[in-house]
Motif scaffolding. Structure first.
Motif, PDB file in Angstrom:
ATOM      1  N   ALA A  64       0.864  -1.177   0.000  1.00 27.28           N
ATOM      2  CA  ALA A  64       0.000   0.000   0.000  1.00 27.28           C
ATOM      3  C   ALA A  64       0.900   1.227   0.000  1.00 27.28           C
ATOM      4  CB  ALA A  64      -0.932  -0.010   1.204  1.00 27.28           C
ATOM      5  N   HIS A  65       1.517   1.506  -1.141  1.00 23.75           N
ATOM      6  CA  HIS A  65       2.483   2.592  -1.237  1.00 23.75           C
ATOM      7  C   HIS A  65       1.772   3.942  -1.270  1.00 23.75           C
ATOM      8  CE1 HIS A  65       5.561  -0.337  -3.265  1.00 23.75           C
ATOM      9  NE2 HIS A  65       5.281  -0.646  -2.027  1.00 23.75           N
ATOM     10  N   ALA A  66       2.331   4.893  -0.534  1.00 25.60           N
ATOM     11  CA  ALA A  66       1.750   6.234  -0.502  1.00 25.60           C
ATOM     12  C   ALA A  66       2.868   7.253  -0.367  1.00 25.60           C
ATOM     13  CB  ALA A  66       0.774   6.366   0.670  1.00 25.60           C
ATOM     14  N   LEU A  67       2.651   8.424  -0.946  1.00 22.74           N
ATOM     15  CA  LEU A  67       3.577   9.534  -0.770  1.00 22.74           C
ATOM     16  C   LEU A  67       3.490   9.998   0.676  1.00 22.74           C
ATOM     17  CD1 LEU A  67       5.475  11.778  -1.844  1.00 22.74           C
ATOM     18  CD2 LEU A  67       3.407  13.063  -2.464  1.00 22.74           C
ATOM     19  N   LEU A  68       4.635  10.033   1.355  1.00 26.14           N
ATOM     20  CA  LEU A  68       4.648  10.411   2.764  1.00 26.14           C
ATOM     21  C   LEU A  68       4.327  11.885   2.908  1.00 26.14           C
ATOM     22  CD1 LEU A  68       5.218   9.079   5.516  1.00 26.14           C
ATOM     23  CD2 LEU A  68       7.566   9.927   5.341  1.00 26.14           C
ATOM     24  N   PRO A 107      22.772  -3.710   4.428  1.00 30.56           N
ATOM     25  CA  PRO A 107      22.726  -3.046   3.118  1.00 30.56           C
ATOM     26  C   PRO A 107      21.617  -1.994   3.065  1.00 30.56           C
ATOM     27  CG  PRO A 107      22.954  -5.414   2.865  1.00 30.56           C
ATOM     28  CD  PRO A 107      22.686  -5.174   4.315  1.00 30.56           C
ATOM     29  N   LEU A 108      21.889  -0.922   2.334  1.00 31.78           N
ATOM     30  CA  LEU A 108      20.945   0.180   2.228  1.00 31.78           C
ATOM     31  C   LEU A 108      19.549  -0.282   1.819  1.00 31.78           C
ATOM     32  CD1 LEU A 108      22.941   3.051   0.469  1.00 31.78           C
ATOM     33  CD2 LEU A 108      21.694   3.244   2.637  1.00 31.78           C
ATOM     34  N   ALA A 109      19.480  -1.176   0.845  1.00 32.19           N
ATOM     35  CA  ALA A 109      18.179  -1.590   0.308  1.00 32.19           C
ATOM     36  C   ALA A 109      17.314  -2.239   1.376  1.00 32.19           C
ATOM     37  CB  ALA A 109      18.373  -2.551  -0.868  1.00 32.19           C
ATOM     38  N   PRO A 136      10.414   0.314   5.596  1.00 36.24           N
ATOM     39  CA  PRO A 136       9.426   0.177   4.523  1.00 36.24           C
ATOM     40  C   PRO A 136       9.304   1.406   3.621  1.00 36.24           C
ATOM     41  CG  PRO A 136       8.355   0.914   6.499  1.00 36.24           C
ATOM     42  CD  PRO A 136       9.809   0.826   6.832  1.00 36.24           C
ATOM     43  N   PHE A 137      10.378   2.161   3.465  1.00 34.69           N
ATOM     44  CA  PHE A 137      10.328   3.369   2.654  1.00 34.69           C
ATOM     45  C   PHE A 137      10.824   3.094   1.246  1.00 34.69           C
ATOM     46  CE2 PHE A 137      10.772   4.565   7.071  1.00 34.69           C
ATOM     47  CZ  PHE A 137       9.800   5.531   7.224  1.00 34.69           C
ATOM     48  N   VAL A 154       9.743  10.844  -0.903  1.00 39.23           N
ATOM     49  CA  VAL A 154       9.756   9.692   0.005  1.00 39.23           C
ATOM     50  C   VAL A 154       8.366   9.066   0.029  1.00 39.23           C
ATOM     51  CG1 VAL A 154      10.106   8.897   2.371  1.00 39.23           C
ATOM     52  CG2 VAL A 154      11.586  10.688   1.419  1.00 39.23           C
ATOM     53  N   HIS A 155       8.314   7.785  -0.284  1.00 41.40           N
ATOM     54  CA  HIS A 155       7.070   7.026  -0.199  1.00 41.40           C
ATOM     55  C   HIS A 155       7.195   6.006   0.923  1.00 41.40           C
ATOM     56  CE1 HIS A 155       5.128   7.992  -4.285  1.00 41.40           C
ATOM     57  NE2 HIS A 155       6.165   8.805  -4.151  1.00 41.40           N
ATOM     58  N   ILE A 156       6.070   5.495   1.383  1.00 38.62           N
ATOM     59  CA  ILE A 156       6.063   4.508   2.447  1.00 38.62           C
ATOM     60  C   ILE A 156       5.038   3.433   2.123  1.00 38.62           C
ATOM     61  CG2 ILE A 156       4.359   5.798   3.831  1.00 38.62           C
ATOM     62  CD1 ILE A 156       5.886   4.786   6.338  1.00 38.62           C
TER      63      ILE A 156
END
Length: 241
Positions: free
Chosen positions: A3-7, A86-88, A93-94, A108-110
């Protein structure tokens, strides 16, 4: 389901993110993407292997945490048992999203469905915004990591192209000896082809060095020594049930 959203500081003012480590929080993973720019840090803790995407044919590099799907031998009592991630994996969850305008900054999305994301009234997790809607140190750090990850990913394309151009990746199979007398086979990955690297002439080696590819190649080769430590972690888990 994602459920990706713009923070957004207004919509997501109450969001908090858990930063401890556990299988329930999505850390039960065998691998994580590793960027060539972080190979020096990765190789101090994890083997670095390469995998070809069967759809695109392109390679990516992975830090190896275990020997089978869902196994992370660095999870221990709610913490990550290594000084570097590792960064990834660290930014979960961003995610980084495309800018609203062509010349704008990335956003930034979350993933609101991720188990790390909470609005718990008991205060579990760390807040992303303060009471005035300003980013907290956690969110500022995440934004920096996302920017670093995005830049490292874009820069990695030349590295993987060079590996393929010089035929410097070869498939390998590892027989993992277990404490109970059995063996587990690790297959489906590639490592640096050391013999082919040694056979390159001075001109090719000079070009790799000039493009900053030679150091991550050496770091990936050095990381292979971490396989023995990973096997020891696996056997320690078996010994303790």
């Amino acid at each position: 389901m994602n459920a990706h959203a713009l923070l957004d500081s207004n919509t997501h003012r109450a969001l908090r993110v858990r930063t401890d480590a556990s299988a329930d929080l999505g850390d039960a993973v065998m691998t994580a993407l590793a960027m060539p720019t972080e190979f020096r840090q990765v190789q101090a803790h994890y083997p670095i292997v390469f995998r070809r995407d069967l759809t695109t044919g392109s390679f990516s590099a992975l830090a190896l945490f275990g020997f089978e799907t869902g196994e992370n031998l660095f999870l221990a009592d709610g913490r990550w048992d290594a000084a570097f991630r590792p960064l990834a994996h660290r930014v979960t969850p961003f995610l980084i999203g495309a800018a609203a305008a062509a010349d704008g900054a990335a956003q930034v999305h979350i993933d609101l469905a991720h188990p790390r994301v909470t609005m718990a009234a008991d205060g579990s997790g760390i807040a992303l915004f303060d009471v005035d809607g300003r980013p907290t140190p956690l969110l500022e750090s995440i934004a920096q990591d996302l920017g670093d990850l995005d830049g490292a990913y874009k820069n990695s394309m030349g590295f993987f192209a060079a590996l393929e151009r010089h035929d410097l990746l070869e498939p390998f199979t590892l027989e993992v000896p277990l404490a109970d007398g059995s063996k587990h086979s690790l297959v489906g990955f590639h490592i640096i082809a050391e013999d082919r690297l040694r056979s390159l002439d001075a001109s090719d080696l000079g070009a790799l060095h000039a493009d900053d590819h030679l150091m991550p190649i050496f770091m990936a080769m050095a990381s292979i020594s971490q396989f023995s430590a990973l096997v020891s972690r696996r056997n320690a888990r078996l010994a303790h049930g």
